[in-house]
Design a protein around this motif. Structure first.
Motif, PDB file in Angstrom:
ATOM      1  N   LYS A  74       0.275  -0.916  -5.434  1.00 23.47           N
ATOM      2  CA  LYS A  74      -0.679  -0.483  -4.400  1.00 23.47           C
ATOM      3  C   LYS A  74      -2.081  -0.333  -4.981  1.00 23.47           C
ATOM      4  O   LYS A  74      -3.070  -0.684  -4.339  1.00 23.47           O
ATOM      5  CB  LYS A  74      -0.220   0.828  -3.765  1.00 23.47           C
ATOM      6  CG  LYS A  74       0.967   0.660  -2.850  1.00 23.47           C
ATOM      7  CD  LYS A  74       1.427   1.973  -2.288  1.00 23.47           C
ATOM      8  CE  LYS A  74       2.710   1.796  -1.493  1.00 23.47           C
ATOM      9  NZ  LYS A  74       3.264   3.067  -1.045  1.00 23.47           N
ATOM     10  N   ARG A  75      -2.183   0.180  -6.198  1.00 24.95           N
ATOM     11  CA  ARG A  75      -3.488   0.353  -6.844  1.00 24.95           C
ATOM     12  C   ARG A  75      -4.136  -1.005  -7.099  1.00 24.95           C
ATOM     13  O   ARG A  75      -5.324  -1.192  -6.842  1.00 24.95           O
ATOM     14  CB  ARG A  75      -3.328   1.134  -8.153  1.00 24.95           C
ATOM     15  CG  ARG A  75      -4.594   1.307  -8.924  1.00 24.95           C
ATOM     16  CD  ARG A  75      -5.560   2.230  -8.185  1.00 24.95           C
ATOM     17  NE  ARG A  75      -6.709   2.504  -9.018  1.00 24.95           N
ATOM     18  CZ  ARG A  75      -7.943   2.112  -8.724  1.00 24.95           C
ATOM     19  NH1 ARG A  75      -8.193   1.484  -7.604  1.00 24.95           N
ATOM     20  NH2 ARG A  75      -8.925   2.387  -9.542  1.00 24.95           N
ATOM     21  N   SER A  84      -5.346  -2.432  -3.819  1.00 21.78           N
ATOM     22  CA  SER A  84      -6.569  -1.788  -3.332  1.00 21.78           C
ATOM     23  C   SER A  84      -7.807  -2.272  -4.081  1.00 21.78           C
ATOM     24  O   SER A  84      -8.905  -2.268  -3.533  1.00 21.78           O
ATOM     25  CB  SER A  84      -6.461  -0.263  -3.421  1.00 21.78           C
ATOM     26  OG  SER A  84      -6.519   0.168  -4.765  1.00 21.78           O
TER      27      SER A  84
END
Length: 175
Positions: A160-161, A164
């Motif tokens: 997810k990081r 993003s």
């Protein structure tokens, strides 16, 4: 009497600075070893959902620093190398970043991310309280050790990081 106290204080101050400088120098050497990204990653077993339990083998001239760098190496391995399947119910894991040029394209992000005390620490924990099994401390040459450390990497959060930051595409982005 005051001059003696001042001399003793000055000597103690110089000794303290000397120890601090030596510690910083050793840490820089360990970071230089890590910049070459010399490590091996293997699956250690089944972890909770959304994470991977891996053993990372780090190479260093000082075993103490290899242990410290192992967490950084484990996250780097999950991001850029992946690992083959094997025993312990393990299946192979492809790296999160499959674009070979991504590390250089996003160099500023990864340099900050993998710095000492960097954000990579949010995604990795030691699985064995930092203790190293006797068979996981190998002397591979006259001046180098190979140290195996078992860690747990939160792959879902790490993905997810990276999504993003625009480094990888989201799984929901489609084909």
């Amino acid at each position: 009497m005051n001059k003696q106290i001042a001399k003793i204080g000055l000597v103690l101050l110089l000794i303290t600075f000397g120890f601090n400088a030596q510690a910083q120098r050793k840490k820089k050497l360990a970071n230089r070893d890590t910049k070459a990204w010399r490590y091996d990653v293997e699956c250690e077993g089944i972890a909770k959902q959304g994470s991977k339990l891996v053993k990372v083998w780090s190479y260093s001239k000082n075993p103490k620093f290899a242990i410290g760098q192992a967490m950084k190496n484990a996250v780097h391995g999950i991001v850029f190398k992946g690992y083959a399947g094997g025993g312990n119910g393990c299946t192979s894991f492809k790296p999160l970043v499959r674009n070979a040029a991504a590390e250089t394209e996003h160099a500023a992000f990864f340099e900050s991310f993998f710095s000492d005390g960097g954000e990579f620490r949010k995604y990795v924990t030691a699985a064995a309280d930092g203790n190293i099994a006797p068979g996981d401390r190998l002397k591979v040459s006259k001046r180098e050790y190979k140290i195996g450390v078992v860690v747990n990497v939160a792959t879902d959060q790490l993905r997810k990081r990276l999504e993003s930051e625009g480094i990888i595409k989201a799984l929901s982005a489609g084909f």
